[in-house]
Design an enzyme around this catalytic site. Structure first.
Site, mmCIF file in Angstrom:
data_model
loop_
_atom_site.group_PDB
_atom_site.id
_atom_site.type_symbol
_atom_site.label_atom_id
_atom_site.label_comp_id
_atom_site.label_asym_id
_atom_site.label_seq_id
_atom_site.Cartn_x
_atom_site.Cartn_y
_atom_site.Cartn_z
ATOM 1 N N ASP A 91 -0.317 5.218 0.757
ATOM 2 C CA ASP A 91 -0.606 6.225 1.793
ATOM 3 C C ASP A 91 -0.670 5.570 3.171
ATOM 4 O OD1 ASP A 91 -1.059 8.687 0.223
ATOM 5 O OD2 ASP A 91 -2.760 7.598 -0.613
ATOM 6 N N ASP A 105 0.842 -1.190 0.000
ATOM 7 C CA ASP A 105 0.000 0.000 0.000
ATOM 8 C C ASP A 105 0.892 1.260 0.000
ATOM 9 O OD1 ASP A 105 -2.487 1.513 0.620
ATOM 10 O OD2 ASP A 105 -1.475 1.836 2.535
ATOM 11 N N ASP A 125 -2.039 -0.570 5.728
ATOM 12 C CA ASP A 125 -2.249 0.131 7.001
ATOM 13 C C ASP A 125 -3.706 0.182 7.426
ATOM 14 O OD1 ASP A 125 -3.033 1.928 4.975
ATOM 15 O OD2 ASP A 125 -2.518 3.677 6.190
HETATM 16 O O1 LIG Z 1 -5.800 7.438 -1.408
HETATM 17 C C1 LIG Z 1 -6.335 6.835 -0.459
HETATM 18 O O2 LIG Z 1 -7.458 7.115 -0.010
HETATM 19 C C2 LIG Z 1 -5.588 5.714 0.202
HETATM 20 O O3 LIG Z 1 -4.456 5.323 -0.529
HETATM 21 P P1 LIG Z 1 -3.740 3.944 -0.127
HETATM 22 O O4 LIG Z 1 -4.551 2.847 -0.731
HETATM 23 O O5 LIG Z 1 -2.355 4.061 -0.739
HETATM 24 O O6 LIG Z 1 -3.690 3.897 1.361
HETATM 25 MG MG LIG Z 2 -3.048 3.157 3.124
#
Ligand SMILES: O=C(O)COP(=O)(O)O
Ligand SMILES: [Mg+2]
Length: 275
Positions: free
Chosen positions: A52, A50, A213
């Site tokens: 963010d 992942d 996360d």
């Molecule tokens: O952009 C988002 O809402 C979350 O992004 P992610 O999947 O990298 O955690």
């Molecule tokens: Mg994330």
């Protein structure tokens, strides 16, 4: 080894691989049991990572863009901590939550469309300004590579800002590809992005490990039939990390690399008493 494993917390048992491919857990979970297992006899071959809240702390830049958008709409700014709780299911959901002031809020379509255009412009400017990799990420990715693990980045953030911010830190080179939240019709917590990635890597689905996360990563992995490990420092949409069903919670990428190294990539062996 003991030190590196200390942060690994044993989680609820994964009794059966949802796709039926990995079979039963191979050891009891009491003491230092196996927590997640690759398909019987086969090592984990790939990590789907992942972005963010897992690779990069991106909320300061996202919050800056949200507040620039709100200012254009003549609305009051919101706190960075509130924005952090809204990140996870992509930009469209983020903006519904921001405009409506709650997790389940939905904004009227015309307002949402205008907000999206303003947000995209503002985020193109703020993206990468304050974003930073979390401690241990770069060294952990290098350790995964040394272990022979294939790597792909699977994010709900749209493709363009994902590519830009990963390239800024040289992290794009660490992954065979990055799948943005607008690359497919489905996003996490749906399983399709993970299944697509496994197929593109040419790796059996149960040999992939999702590293994320949030509950979106965990639910996508479970629906796909993959093991899932969560970092303890990311964005959980306001949920305590302990409430999210997963195979293990780790304090850094390096702890996971050490657990995989110690088991020949075959499992996460949880240190006794580490719960
Ligand atoms: O952009 C988002 O809402 C979350 O992004 P992610 O999947 O990298 O955690
Ligand atoms: Mg994330």
């Amino acid at each position: 080894m003991q030190g590196a494993l200390r942060g690994l917390r044993q989680r609820r048992p994964r009794r059966r691989d949802p796709a039926g491919a990995a079979g039963e857990l191979r050891a009891p979970l009491r003491g230092g049991g196996l927590n997640a297992a690759a398909p019987a006899g086969a090592p984990f071959a790939a990590i789907l990572c992942d972005l963010d809240g897992t690779l990069l702390d991106t909320v300061p830049d996202i919050a800056e863009a949200v507040n620039a958008m709100l200012a254009e709409l003549g609305r009051a700014p919101i706190a960075e901590g509130v924005v952090a709780g809204y990140v996870g299911q992509g930009v469209d959901v983020l903006l519904h939550r921001v405009l409506g002031g709650g997790h389940d809020a939905r904004a009227e379509a015309a307002l949402h469309g205008r907000a999206r255009r303003l947000f995209d412009l503002a985020y193109a400017a703020s993206n990468g300004r304050r974003a930073r990799p979390y401690p241990g990420v770069v060294a952990g990715l290098e350790a995964f590579r040394e272990l022979g693990l294939r790597l792909a980045c699977i994010t709900n953030k749209p493709q363009a800002p994902s590519d830009a911010v990963l390239a800024q830190f040289g992290l794009d080179r660490r992954f065979e590809f990055t799948l943005g939240g607008d690359a497919l019709p489905q996003r996490k917590p749906q399983p399709e992005p993970l299944l697509h990635a496994a197929h593109r890597l040419g790796v059996p689905v149960p040999a992939c490990l999702m590293l994320g996360d949030s509950a979106n990563d965990a639910r996508a992995a479970r629906a796909a039939g993959m093991a899932v490990v969560l970092v303890d420092y990311g964005y959980t949409e306001g949920r305590p990390i302990g409430e999210i069903e997963c195979d293990a919670v780790i304090p850094s990428f390096l702890a996971l690399a050490e657990a995989l190294r110690a088991s020949g990539r075959r499992s996460l062996r949880i240190a006794a008493g580490a719960a």
